[in-house]
Design a protein around this motif. Structure first.
Motif, short mmCIF file in Angstrom:
data_model
loop_
_atom_site.label_atom_id
_atom_site.label_comp_id
_atom_site.label_asym_id
_atom_site.label_seq_id
_atom_site.Cartn_x
_atom_site.Cartn_y
_atom_site.Cartn_z
N ALA A 6 0.80 -1.16 0.00
CA ALA A 6 -0.01 -0.06 0.02
C ALA A 6 0.87 1.27 0.00
N ILE A 7 1.85 1.11 0.91
CA ILE A 7 3.04 2.41 0.77
C ILE A 7 3.49 2.53 -0.32
N THR A 8 3.80 1.58 -1.23
CA THR A 8 4.73 1.91 -2.45
C THR A 8 3.64 2.11 -3.38
N ALA A 9 2.45 2.00 -3.46
CA ALA A 9 1.19 2.42 -4.62
C ALA A 9 0.93 3.62 -4.17
N LEU A 10 1.02 4.18 -2.94
CA LEU A 10 0.39 5.37 -2.68
C LEU A 10 1.78 6.32 -2.91
N ALA A 11 3.01 5.94 -2.52
CA ALA A 11 4.31 6.82 -2.78
C ALA A 11 4.17 7.12 -4.44
N ALA A 12 4.02 5.89 -5.17
CA ALA A 12 3.93 6.32 -6.50
C ALA A 12 2.98 7.24 -7.19
N LEU A 13 2.02 7.54 -6.32
CA LEU A 13 0.63 8.34 -6.93
C LEU A 13 1.25 9.68 -6.21
N ALA A 14 2.02 9.85 -5.33
CA ALA A 14 2.36 11.12 -4.36
C ALA A 14 3.24 11.89 -5.24
N GLN A 15 3.17 12.09 -6.64
CA GLN A 15 3.97 12.62 -7.32
C GLN A 15 3.09 13.47 -8.75
N PRO A 16 3.09 14.62 -8.87
CA PRO A 16 2.01 15.21 -9.81
C PRO A 16 2.08 14.79 -11.14
N THR A 17 3.13 14.23 -11.69
CA THR A 17 3.21 13.80 -13.00
C THR A 17 2.49 12.46 -12.95
N ARG A 18 3.13 11.79 -12.09
CA ARG A 18 2.55 10.28 -11.97
C ARG A 18 0.92 10.35 -11.67
N LEU A 19 0.47 11.09 -10.91
CA LEU A 19 -0.99 11.10 -10.47
C LEU A 19 -1.53 11.60 -11.77
N ARG A 20 -1.16 12.54 -12.51
CA ARG A 20 -2.11 12.85 -13.49
C ARG A 20 -1.92 11.77 -14.50
N THR A 21 -0.71 11.12 -14.59
CA THR A 21 -0.76 10.04 -15.92
C THR A 21 -1.67 8.90 -15.26
N PHE A 22 -1.81 8.44 -14.01
CA PHE A 22 -2.60 7.64 -13.51
C PHE A 22 -3.96 8.20 -13.91
N ARG A 23 -4.51 9.17 -13.52
CA ARG A 23 -5.83 9.35 -14.13
C ARG A 23 -6.06 9.58 -15.52
N LEU A 24 -4.96 9.97 -16.38
CA LEU A 24 -5.26 9.82 -17.88
C LEU A 24 -5.56 8.45 -18.12
N LEU A 25 -4.87 7.43 -17.66
CA LEU A 25 -5.01 6.07 -18.04
C LEU A 25 -6.44 5.66 -17.64
N VAL A 26 -6.70 6.08 -16.34
CA VAL A 26 -8.05 5.85 -15.79
C VAL A 26 -9.15 6.19 -16.92
N GLU A 27 -9.01 7.38 -17.33
CA GLU A 27 -9.94 7.94 -18.31
C GLU A 27 -10.10 7.16 -19.65
N ARG A 28 -9.10 6.71 -20.02
CA ARG A 28 -9.08 5.99 -21.28
C ARG A 28 -9.07 4.32 -21.17
N GLU A 29 -9.58 4.06 -20.07
CA GLU A 29 -9.79 2.46 -19.72
C GLU A 29 -10.90 2.10 -20.81
N PRO A 30 -11.00 1.15 -21.44
CA PRO A 30 -9.83 -0.12 -21.40
C PRO A 30 -9.05 0.11 -22.56
N GLU A 31 -9.08 1.01 -23.39
CA GLU A 31 -8.25 1.03 -24.55
C GLU A 31 -6.62 1.25 -24.34
N GLY A 32 -6.41 2.12 -23.22
CA GLY A 32 -4.95 2.15 -22.67
C GLY A 32 -4.30 3.46 -23.72
N VAL A 33 -3.04 3.77 -23.46
CA VAL A 33 -2.67 4.82 -24.28
C VAL A 33 -1.21 4.56 -24.53
#
Length: 119
Positions: A6-33
């Motif tokens: 859980a800490i590893t996952a939360l730490a990965a998201l605790a950075q602006p570009t990675r969080l933005r990237t994660f959200r971009l990917l969620v928006e484009r499920e299931p096609e991917g980018v």
């Protein structure tokens, strides 16, 4: 899921570009980018995006699949669900009245595509 995962996952998201990237990917499920498109959308150099995607992949939040000359990235929704469930485990000491507003807020705001097409 254990505490370290859980800490590893939360730490990965605790950075602006990675969080933005994660959200971009969620928006484009299931096609991917494709990785290059993610870099363009996030307005970062491709090598920087590669490092961010590696961090998200190591945390188990995204996965890449080679298609021809591109790598298509998708969110691992099962892993994300596990992280969220870990955070909510024993929510409010089991008091359903305290958890109800949170659960309501987590209810999807959009009608799933399949349901919208049948209407």
């Amino acid at each position: 899921m254990d505490e370290n995962q859980a800490i590893t996952a939360l730490a990965a998201l605790a950075q602006p570009t990675r969080l933005r990237t994660f959200r971009l990917l969620v928006e484009r499920e299931p096609e991917g980018v494709p990785a290059g498109e993610l870099a363009r959308l996030a307005d970062v150099p491709q090598n920087t995006m590669s490092a961010h995607l590696a961090t998200l992949s190591q945390a188990g939040l995204v996965r890449g699949e080679r298609q021809s000359r591109s790598i298509i990235y998708r969110v691992d929704l099962d892993r994300f669900r596990s992280v969220m469930l870990y955070l909510l485990q024993d929510c409010c000491g089991g008091n359903a009245n305290l958890c109800a507003p949170l659960i309501t807020d987590l209810t999807p705001c959009c009608t799933p595509k399949e349901e919208a097409q049948t209407r």
